[in-house]
Write an enzyme that holds these catalytic residues in place. Structure first.
Site, PDB file in Angstrom:
ATOM      1  N   LYS A 192      23.087  40.767  37.985  1.00 23.32           N
ATOM      2  CA  LYS A 192      23.391  39.612  38.838  1.00 23.32           C
ATOM      3  C   LYS A 192      24.355  40.102  39.921  1.00 23.32           C
ATOM      4  O   LYS A 192      25.557  40.194  39.698  1.00 23.32           O
ATOM      5  CB  LYS A 192      24.034  38.512  37.985  1.00 23.32           C
ATOM      6  CG  LYS A 192      23.789  37.083  38.462  1.00 23.32           C
ATOM      7  CD  LYS A 192      24.338  36.749  39.814  1.00 23.32           C
ATOM      8  CE  LYS A 192      25.811  36.455  39.832  1.00 23.32           C
ATOM      9  NZ  LYS A 192      26.342  36.331  41.222  1.00 23.32           N
ATOM     10  N   GLY A 245      34.975  41.914  38.540  1.00 22.78           N
ATOM     11  CA  GLY A 245      35.298  40.858  39.489  1.00 22.78           C
ATOM     12  C   GLY A 245      36.694  40.331  39.251  1.00 22.78           C
ATOM     13  O   GLY A 245      37.557  41.042  38.720  1.00 22.78           O
ATOM     14  N   SER A 246      36.914  39.084  39.606  1.00 21.88           N
ATOM     15  CA  SER A 246      38.259  38.516  39.514  1.00 21.88           C
ATOM     16  C   SER A 246      38.659  38.230  38.065  1.00 21.88           C
ATOM     17  O   SER A 246      37.807  37.983  37.205  1.00 21.88           O
ATOM     18  CB  SER A 246      38.314  37.217  40.311  1.00 21.88           C
ATOM     19  OG  SER A 246      37.441  36.263  39.753  1.00 21.88           O
ATOM     20  N   GLY A 250      36.690  36.574  34.911  1.00 20.45           N
ATOM     21  CA  GLY A 250      36.690  37.349  33.667  1.00 20.45           C
ATOM     22  C   GLY A 250      37.070  36.478  32.474  1.00 20.45           C
ATOM     23  O   GLY A 250      36.446  36.538  31.412  1.00 20.45           O
ATOM     24  N   GLU A 268      36.159  44.310  33.959  1.00 20.07           N
ATOM     25  CA  GLU A 268      36.980  45.130  34.873  1.00 20.07           C
ATOM     26  C   GLU A 268      37.457  44.168  35.953  1.00 20.07           C
ATOM     27  O   GLU A 268      36.674  43.688  36.753  1.00 20.07           O
ATOM     28  CB  GLU A 268      36.125  46.256  35.451  1.00 20.07           C
ATOM     29  CG  GLU A 268      36.943  47.449  35.869  1.00 20.07           C
ATOM     30  CD  GLU A 268      37.395  47.356  37.299  1.00 20.07           C
ATOM     31  OE1 GLU A 268      38.333  46.563  37.566  1.00 20.07           O
ATOM     32  OE2 GLU A 268      36.826  48.044  38.147  1.00 20.07           O
ATOM     33  N   CYS A 303      39.630  47.196  43.650  1.00 19.29           N
ATOM     34  CA  CYS A 303      40.327  46.697  42.467  1.00 19.29           C
ATOM     35  C   CYS A 303      41.567  47.544  42.168  1.00 19.29           C
ATOM     36  O   CYS A 303      42.586  47.037  41.732  1.00 19.29           O
ATOM     37  CB  CYS A 303      39.395  46.663  41.268  1.00 19.29           C
ATOM     38  SG  CYS A 303      38.501  48.191  41.007  1.00 19.29           S
ATOM     39  N   GLU A 402      46.565  39.430  43.441  1.00 21.86           N
ATOM     40  CA  GLU A 402      45.662  40.369  44.100  1.00 21.86           C
ATOM     41  C   GLU A 402      45.209  39.763  45.430  1.00 21.86           C
ATOM     42  O   GLU A 402      44.598  38.704  45.455  1.00 21.86           O
ATOM     43  CB  GLU A 402      44.454  40.623  43.188  1.00 21.86           C
ATOM     44  CG  GLU A 402      43.525  41.688  43.695  1.00 21.86           C
ATOM     45  CD  GLU A 402      42.426  42.022  42.688  1.00 21.86           C
ATOM     46  OE1 GLU A 402      41.816  41.089  42.135  1.00 21.86           O
ATOM     47  OE2 GLU A 402      42.175  43.219  42.475  1.00 21.86           O
TER      48      GLU A 402
HETATM   49  P1  NAI Z   1      34.322  36.630  41.566  1.00 18.93           P
HETATM   50  O1  NAI Z   1      35.031  37.093  40.370  1.00 18.93           O
HETATM   51  O2  NAI Z   1      34.137  35.168  41.770  1.00 18.93           O
HETATM   52  O3  NAI Z   1      32.863  37.288  41.645  1.00 18.93           O
HETATM   53  C1  NAI Z   1      32.431  38.420  40.923  1.00 18.93           C
HETATM   54  C2  NAI Z   1      31.060  38.161  40.328  1.00 18.93           C
HETATM   55  O4  NAI Z   1      31.163  37.119  39.349  1.00 18.93           O
HETATM   56  C3  NAI Z   1      30.014  37.670  41.336  1.00 18.93           C
HETATM   57  O5  NAI Z   1      28.755  38.212  41.003  1.00 18.93           O
HETATM   58  C4  NAI Z   1      30.015  36.178  41.119  1.00 18.93           C
HETATM   59  O6  NAI Z   1      28.810  35.549  41.487  1.00 18.93           O
HETATM   60  C5  NAI Z   1      30.229  36.084  39.629  1.00 18.93           C
HETATM   61  N1  NAI Z   1      30.772  34.804  39.170  1.00 18.93           N
HETATM   62  C6  NAI Z   1      31.606  33.965  39.832  1.00 18.93           C
HETATM   63  N2  NAI Z   1      31.860  32.877  39.098  1.00 18.93           N
HETATM   64  C7  NAI Z   1      31.187  33.016  37.931  1.00 18.93           C
HETATM   65  C8  NAI Z   1      31.047  32.222  36.763  1.00 18.93           C
HETATM   66  N3  NAI Z   1      31.653  31.043  36.642  1.00 18.93           N
HETATM   67  N4  NAI Z   1      30.269  32.675  35.757  1.00 18.93           N
HETATM   68  C9  NAI Z   1      29.641  33.870  35.862  1.00 18.93           C
HETATM   69  N5  NAI Z   1      29.722  34.652  36.944  1.00 18.93           N
HETATM   70  C10 NAI Z   1      30.490  34.249  37.973  1.00 18.93           C
HETATM   71  O7  NAI Z   1      35.055  37.224  42.833  1.00 18.93           O
HETATM   72  P2  NAI Z   1      35.039  36.634  44.335  1.00 18.93           P
HETATM   73  O8  NAI Z   1      35.107  35.159  44.363  1.00 18.93           O
HETATM   74  O9  NAI Z   1      33.899  37.233  45.007  1.00 18.93           O
HETATM   75  O10 NAI Z   1      36.418  37.191  44.872  1.00 18.93           O
HETATM   76  C11 NAI Z   1      37.618  36.504  44.579  1.00 18.93           C
HETATM   77  C12 NAI Z   1      38.710  37.466  44.259  1.00 18.93           C
HETATM   78  O11 NAI Z   1      38.376  38.216  43.109  1.00 18.93           O
HETATM   79  C13 NAI Z   1      38.965  38.515  45.313  1.00 18.93           C
HETATM   80  O12 NAI Z   1      39.764  38.035  46.330  1.00 18.93           O
HETATM   81  C14 NAI Z   1      39.617  39.590  44.501  1.00 18.93           C
HETATM   82  O13 NAI Z   1      40.982  39.324  44.346  1.00 18.93           O
HETATM   83  C15 NAI Z   1      38.925  39.503  43.172  1.00 18.93           C
HETATM   84  N6  NAI Z   1      37.844  40.501  43.046  1.00 18.93           N
HETATM   85  C16 NAI Z   1      38.059  41.602  42.277  1.00 18.93           C
HETATM   86  C17 NAI Z   1      37.091  42.569  42.182  1.00 18.93           C
HETATM   87  C18 NAI Z   1      37.284  43.783  41.362  1.00 18.93           C
HETATM   88  O14 NAI Z   1      36.660  44.804  41.630  1.00 18.93           O
HETATM   89  N7  NAI Z   1      38.076  43.753  40.336  1.00 18.93           N
HETATM   90  C19 NAI Z   1      35.829  42.478  42.921  1.00 18.93           C
HETATM   91  C20 NAI Z   1      35.657  41.245  43.658  1.00 18.93           C
HETATM   92  C21 NAI Z   1      36.664  40.326  43.711  1.00 18.93           C
END
Ligand code: NAI
Ligand code: MG
Length: 500
Positions: A192, A245-246, A250, A268, A303, A402
């Site tokens: 996904k 992701g965030s 997580g 992660e 990250c 972050e």
């Molecule tokens: P996010 O954590 O929302 O997205 C990451 C993935 O999770 C995407 O594929 C998204 O569609 C999915 N996702 C989102 N909500 C979900 C849910 N309820 N159930 C299952 N999957 C879900 O990150 P986002 O909104 O793109 O970015 C927000 C903040 O997250 C950023 O500003 C940053 O601080 C952090 N982030 C950290 C990352 C890392 O590598 N650790 C990568 C991306 C974002």
């Protein structure tokens, strides 16, 4: 694998590129059953690239069924390790063959520079797949040291159906971190991608088929978090979610696991990593250069970015002056220009989020030493200047949360004890670095840091498949990369035999 790119080569390839928009299930590209789509915008200019099929619950059902069926037949899960190795090696070849196209897809989709995708993300992804391909016929299982009258085999088996939910900051590379270890161990995988960057994930599905992966073993569900991601993570027939992701999401994934079938969760989840600089280092110009890269590389959307500069008081002003100078050469430019150092921020809301953090820093008393502004507005895209916040204290929001943008928070310290205390005063624990000429300081700080990766006199210069990546505390659970990542995707079976 460093290669020379010109604007002409890039333009020519761009004219040929197809933008994939389908869901991939059971070996076929298809539309969403509902016919729903979502807009895919390029942050380079804020324009629509294409409309992507939006996977809903019923599409998730189909993908899980296809993954489960393929797993149960054993066509991949019980195939010879040497066979799996050949398929993944062919996949690596195909990634290499399509390197420029895949680089362009990621650059256009999420705004990072073509130099980064082509000379970093793609070579690293290819290396990662090759490394996992090569490991599978070299690992042995165990026999336990039981009494003479018994034999106990400890074997590892694929966990089953894995959902990989990945972010947008390294669209292909972060997907690859899940794909290599999940597939080589015999699992069926549903990927996904993030809604901001689905193109390369959709494209590689056909490359995996071309490499000889059986139908159903790899599926791609473009879509959002609350519908597509959640449906996967709540599904009773998914055995494992591997997520990057965030931290906020997580934690949701852990809840979904608890509310459904107790599926395994690997996370992660980012960080607020300290980059500690001692006055005794004999080449502060070099340290400044690497420290700037650690926060401004990939637009700070990393990250493990070195987002907190923990700097010894007596050199603070001098060091920040050096950083300001270096940041002038790191201004955002056209992501499709191979000379650009920094590209676009992934989307409008991330750009606003970054700007709001800078405003919050100022309100709490930090001083903007350089940057702090949106840039290249006339492009229609989303760009932010490399920014340094001085006089930050570790309790400010800009030191605790972050930001995920090119914003460095500088915090000063007096002695090693204080450096360590400030560094560990965070809910995260992904990465940390220490720069010093004193071997005792280096080792004592490194031992004291509560972080999954610690760098001494470098900052993550070589991300390498052989080294585990992952976090302490709220930076995650489990590890990506190295043979440690295999554990995310394997069950351990103990088989007792009574000898007569
Ligand atoms: P996010 O954590 O929302 O997205 C990451 C993935 O999770 C995407 O594929 C998204 O569609 C999915 N996702 C989102 N909500 C979900 C849910 N309820 N159930 C299952 N999957 C879900 O990150 P986002 O909104 O793109 O970015 C927000 C903040 O997250 C950023 O500003 C940053 O601080 C952090 N982030 C950290 C990352 C890392 O590598 N650790 C990568 C991306 C974002
Ligand atoms: Mg996009």
């Amino acid at each position: 694998m460093e290669n020379f790119l010109t604007k002409q080569i890039i333009q020519k390839e761009k004219e040929k590129v197809n933008y994939p928009d389908k869901i991939f299930i059971n070996g076929n590209y298809q539309n969403s059953i509902s016919g729903k789509t979502f807009d895919n915008i390029s942050p380079i200019d804020g324009k629509l690239i294409n409309k992507i099929n939006f996977s809903q619950k019923e599409d998730v059902e189909l993908a899980v069924k296809s993954a489960r069926d393929s797993f149960e037949t054993g066509v991949w899960s019980r195939s010879d390790p040497s066979h799996r190795k050949k398929v993944l090696l062919r996949f690596a070849e195909l990634l290499d063959k399509n390197r420029l196209e895949l680089s362009l897809l990621d650059t256009i989709d999420m705004g990072k520079t073509i130099n980064d995708t082509y000379n970093s993300d793609l070579p690293a992804s290819i290396d990662n797949i090759r490394w996992y391909a090569e490991i599978v016929d070299k690992i042995y299982d165990d026999i336990a040291p039981t009494p003479h009258s018994t034999l106990a085999m400890i074997t590892k088996e694929p966990i089953g159906v894995v959902a990989g939910i990945v972010p947008w900051n390294y669209p292909l590379w972060m997907a690859i971190w899940k794909i290599g270890p999940a597939l080589i161990t015999g699992n069926s995988l549903i990927l996904k991608p993030a809604e901001q960057s689905p193109l390369s994930a959709i494209r590689i599905a056909e490359l995996l088929m071309e490499a000889g992966l059986p139908e159903g073993v790899f599926n791609v569900l473009p879509g959002d978090g609350p519908i597509t991601g959640k449906s996967l993570a709540m599904h009773h027939d998914v055995d494992c979610v591997a997520f990057t992701g965030s931290g906020e999401v997580g934690k949701l994934i852990l809840q979904y696991s608890g509310k459904s079938n107790m599926k395994r969760v690997q996370l992660e989840c980012g960080g607020k990593s300290p980059n500690i600089v001692f006055a005794d280092h004999d080449n502060l110009d070099f340290v400044a250069e690497k420290s700037a890269y650690a926060i401004f590389g990939n637009q700070g959307e990393v990250c493990s970015a070195g987002s907190r500069l923990i700097i010894q008081k007596e050199i603070k002003n001098e060091f920040i002056k050096k950083l300001i100078q270096i940041s002038k050469n790191m201004m955002p430019g056209d992501p499709l220009d191979p000379q650009s150092f920094m590209g676009a921020i992934v989307d409008k809301s991330q750009l606003e989020k970054i700007d709001n953090y800078v405003i919050s820093g100022k309100n709490e008393g930090a001083k903007v030493a350089v940057g702090g502004k949106v840039d290249r507005i006339n492009t229609g895209g989303y760009y932010y200047e490399p920014t340094i916040l001085d006089d930050v204290s570790n309790d400010m929001k800009v030191a605790r949360e972050e930001i995920f943008g090119p914003v460095l928070s500088a915090i000063s310290f007096k002695d090693p004890q204080e450096a360590l205390r400030i560094s560990n005063d965070t809910e995260y624990g992904l990465a940390a670095a220490v720069w010093t000429n004193n071997i005792n300081t280096a080792h004592l700080i490194a031992k004291g840091l509560r972080a999954g990766s610690v760098y001494i006199n470098n900052y993550e210069e070589d991300v390498d498949t052989t080294i585990p990546a992952g976090g302490y505390k709220q930076s995650g659970i489990g590890r990506d990369n190295s043979y440690h990542a295999l554990d995310n995707y394997l069950q351990v079976k103990s088989t007792w035999i009574k000898l007569r």
